[in-house]
Design an enzyme around this catalytic site. Structure first.
Site, PDB file in Angstrom:
ATOM      1  N   GLY A 157      -6.936  15.946 -47.590  1.00 16.26           N
ATOM      2  CA  GLY A 157      -5.679  15.102 -47.297  1.00 16.26           C
ATOM      3  C   GLY A 157      -4.537  15.428 -48.495  1.00 16.26           C
ATOM      4  N   ASN A 194      -9.932  11.624 -49.662  1.00 14.05           N
ATOM      5  CA  ASN A 194      -8.532  10.731 -49.520  1.00 14.05           C
ATOM      6  C   ASN A 194      -8.089  10.837 -48.231  1.00 14.05           C
ATOM      7  OD1 ASN A 194      -5.809   9.977 -50.624  1.00 14.05           O
ATOM      8  ND2 ASN A 194      -5.492  11.981 -49.450  1.00 14.05           N
ATOM      9  N   SER A 197      -9.581   1.035 -49.426  1.00 13.51           N
ATOM     10  CA  SER A 197      -8.353   0.285 -49.188  1.00 13.51           C
ATOM     11  C   SER A 197      -8.733  -1.226 -49.346  1.00 13.51           C
ATOM     12  CB  SER A 197      -7.601   0.383 -47.710  1.00 13.51           C
ATOM     13  OG  SER A 197      -6.648  -0.332 -47.629  1.00 13.51           O
ATOM     14  N   TYR A 248      -9.327   0.588 -38.954  1.00 14.57           N
ATOM     15  CA  TYR A 248      -9.161   0.930 -40.170  1.00 14.57           C
ATOM     16  C   TYR A 248      -9.902   0.384 -41.315  1.00 14.57           C
ATOM     17  CZ  TYR A 248      -6.297   2.469 -44.078  1.00 14.57           C
ATOM     18  OH  TYR A 248      -5.695   2.840 -45.512  1.00 14.57           O
ATOM     19  N   SER A 249      -9.714  -1.060 -41.197  1.00 19.42           N
ATOM     20  CA  SER A 249     -10.598  -2.005 -42.117  1.00 19.42           C
ATOM     21  C   SER A 249     -12.033  -1.869 -42.052  1.00 19.42           C
ATOM     22  CB  SER A 249      -9.893  -3.431 -42.103  1.00 19.42           C
ATOM     23  OG  SER A 249     -10.364  -4.013 -40.815  1.00 19.42           O
ATOM     24  N   LYS A 273     -12.787   1.205 -43.997  1.00 22.96           N
ATOM     25  CA  LYS A 273     -12.543   1.375 -45.299  1.00 22.96           C
ATOM     26  C   LYS A 273     -13.654   0.447 -45.884  1.00 22.96           C
ATOM     27  CE  LYS A 273      -9.161   4.206 -45.824  1.00 22.96           C
ATOM     28  NZ  LYS A 273      -9.168   5.593 -46.323  1.00 22.96           N
TER      29      LYS A 273
HETATM   30  P1  NAP Z   1      -0.596  10.184 -45.447  1.00 22.40           P
HETATM   31  O1  NAP Z   1       0.695  10.214 -46.086  1.00 22.40           O
HETATM   32  O2  NAP Z   1      -0.788   9.980 -43.946  1.00 22.40           O
HETATM   33  O3  NAP Z   1      -1.791  11.383 -45.758  1.00 22.40           O
HETATM   34  C1  NAP Z   1      -2.999  11.606 -45.515  1.00 22.40           C
HETATM   35  C2  NAP Z   1      -3.106  13.104 -45.235  1.00 22.40           C
HETATM   36  O4  NAP Z   1      -4.442  13.406 -44.765  1.00 22.40           O
HETATM   37  C3  NAP Z   1      -2.161  13.911 -44.319  1.00 22.40           C
HETATM   38  O5  NAP Z   1      -1.622  14.964 -45.227  1.00 22.40           O
HETATM   39  C4  NAP Z   1      -3.101  14.029 -42.973  1.00 22.40           C
HETATM   40  O6  NAP Z   1      -2.442  15.000 -42.508  1.00 22.40           O
HETATM   41  C5  NAP Z   1      -4.430  14.287 -43.560  1.00 22.40           C
HETATM   42  N1  NAP Z   1      -5.295  14.288 -42.523  1.00 22.40           N
HETATM   43  C6  NAP Z   1      -5.300  13.382 -41.578  1.00 22.40           C
HETATM   44  N2  NAP Z   1      -6.386  13.581 -40.743  1.00 22.40           N
HETATM   45  C7  NAP Z   1      -6.904  14.609 -41.392  1.00 22.40           C
HETATM   46  C8  NAP Z   1      -8.231  15.315 -40.992  1.00 22.40           C
HETATM   47  N3  NAP Z   1      -8.936  14.910 -39.910  1.00 22.40           N
HETATM   48  N4  NAP Z   1      -8.675  16.296 -41.612  1.00 22.40           N
HETATM   49  C9  NAP Z   1      -8.171  16.639 -42.970  1.00 22.40           C
HETATM   50  N5  NAP Z   1      -6.906  15.843 -43.125  1.00 22.40           N
HETATM   51  C10 NAP Z   1      -6.240  14.812 -42.545  1.00 22.40           C
HETATM   52  O7  NAP Z   1      -1.407   8.832 -46.021  1.00 22.40           O
HETATM   53  P2  NAP Z   1      -1.589   8.200 -47.521  1.00 22.40           P
HETATM   54  O8  NAP Z   1      -0.682   7.007 -47.599  1.00 22.40           O
HETATM   55  O9  NAP Z   1      -1.177   9.292 -48.481  1.00 22.40           O
HETATM   56  O10 NAP Z   1      -3.018   7.890 -47.685  1.00 22.40           O
HETATM   57  C11 NAP Z   1      -3.953   8.529 -48.338  1.00 22.40           C
HETATM   58  C12 NAP Z   1      -5.237   7.830 -48.391  1.00 22.40           C
HETATM   59  O11 NAP Z   1      -5.136   6.433 -49.048  1.00 22.40           O
HETATM   60  C13 NAP Z   1      -5.975   7.546 -46.859  1.00 22.40           C
HETATM   61  O12 NAP Z   1      -7.394   7.496 -46.994  1.00 22.40           O
HETATM   62  C14 NAP Z   1      -5.350   6.110 -46.673  1.00 22.40           C
HETATM   63  O13 NAP Z   1      -6.291   5.392 -45.901  1.00 22.40           O
HETATM   64  C15 NAP Z   1      -5.472   5.518 -48.047  1.00 22.40           C
HETATM   65  N6  NAP Z   1      -4.714   4.359 -48.536  1.00 22.40           N
HETATM   66  C16 NAP Z   1      -3.258   4.300 -48.189  1.00 22.40           C
HETATM   67  C17 NAP Z   1      -2.699   3.312 -48.605  1.00 22.40           C
HETATM   68  C18 NAP Z   1      -1.149   3.157 -48.250  1.00 22.40           C
HETATM   69  O14 NAP Z   1      -0.474   2.085 -48.469  1.00 22.40           O
HETATM   70  N7  NAP Z   1      -0.422   4.268 -47.873  1.00 22.40           N
HETATM   71  C19 NAP Z   1      -3.083   2.120 -48.939  1.00 22.40           C
HETATM   72  C20 NAP Z   1      -4.682   2.158 -49.002  1.00 22.40           C
HETATM   73  C21 NAP Z   1      -5.309   3.289 -48.680  1.00 22.40           C
HETATM   74  P3  NAP Z   1      -1.265  14.992 -41.180  1.00 22.40           P
HETATM   75  O15 NAP Z   1      -0.190  14.260 -41.782  1.00 22.40           O
HETATM   76  O16 NAP Z   1      -0.956  16.400 -40.951  1.00 22.40           O
HETATM   77  O17 NAP Z   1      -1.921  14.177 -40.207  1.00 22.40           O
END
Ligand code: NAP
Length: 248
Positions: free
Chosen positions: A13, A91, A143, A156-157, A160
């Protein structure tokens, strides 16, 4: 100091958001990076940009982490191209938010498939190689809502929280081969995932954060880099919170 020189890291990701920031941090520390994402154009561009900026080897690979064969292919391609895999960062993640009464079974299954089964498949594949070299680091991105729950995010929760259980079990199972497994549990981080929040909701969240701001992707990347470094060699099975104090 480039303390990850001669190391190879696979980050899922990684075309944007937290995954990209982790890839950039590890590359800045000298690691060669194998970047994967479901978006083929985005991941190719991310690899080209980071390779040019940090003078490291970088490959972009398109796959879906919810498919076991795709995960095996990603890991075997990384090993074929770089000769080994030292670091795996799970990730990639998605949300399909809704209140439980409105949440469809598919919304639940899709989130579990990407956020929990994905890290299981990737870790299983990577461990085959790490086990042979008797060293490795796996970092799972969980998360804060996996620790404290969240209305509208039962799927989601759960995924995680499940990832925290997976992290602890893998840490126990892989320790005999000197493979450390930890998780980082971010709070609310400024990425596309949180960009959709209305201003009112955003301010309400900030008012509950002792450090009075949302986190940056780099805040998460710094914790991941520590968990990939020699300084963390006696840490395994732990969940490092990067949440500004919202859950203490
Ligand atoms: P993001 O901007 O949505 O990035 C996630 C990436 O994963 C995107 O490039 C997405 O591609 C890719 N992805 C989605 N489905 C996939 C699959 N089946 N196989 C391979 N790649 C895939 O999210 P982020 O905010 O950076 O989050 C990254 C991680 O941190 C996640 O696990 C999220 O749950 C965790 N997290 C985020 C937050 C927050 O506040 N942002 C907080 C806690 C935890 P597409 O965009 O093309 O779908």
């Amino acid at each position: 100091m480039k303390y990850l020189q001669a190391k190879t890291a696979l980050i899922t990701g990684a075309q944007k958001g937290i995954g990209y920031a982790i890839a950039e941090k590890l590359a800045s520390l000298g690691a060669d990076i194998f970047l994967t994402d479901i978006n083929p154009e985005g991941i190719k561009k991310a690899a080209e940009t980071l390779s040019a900026k940090y003078q490291v080897k970088a490959e972009g690979f398109a796959h879906d982490v919810s498919k076991e064969l795709d995960c095996e292919n990603a890991v075997s391609s990384a090993v074929q191209i770089f000769g080994k895999i030292d670091i795996l960062v799970n990730n990639a993640g998605i949300t399909r938010d809704n209140l439980v009464l409105r949440m469809k079974e598919k919304d639940f299954d899709d989130v579990i498939a990407v956020n929990l089964k994905g890290p299981f498949f990737m870790s299983k594949s990577a461990f085959k190689h790490m086990s042979r070299q008797r060293s490795g680091r796996i970092v799972n991105i969980s998360s804060v809502v996996g620790q404290c729950g969240q209305a509208g995010q039962a799927n989601y929760s759960s995924s995680k929280a499940g990832l925290i259980g997976l992290t602890k079990s893998l840490a126990r199972e892989f320790s005999k081969r000197n493979v450390n497994v930890n998780a980082v549990a971010p709070g609310f981080i400024e990425t596309d995932m949180t960009a959709a929040l209305e201003e009112k909701t955003r301010q309400a969240i900030i008012s509950q954060i002792p450090l009075e701001r949302l986190g940056k992707p780099e805040d998460v990347a710094n914790a991941v880099a520590f968990l990939c470094s020699e300084e963390s060699s006696y840490i395994t099975g732990q969940i490092i919170a990067v949440n500004g104090g919202i859950y203490i």
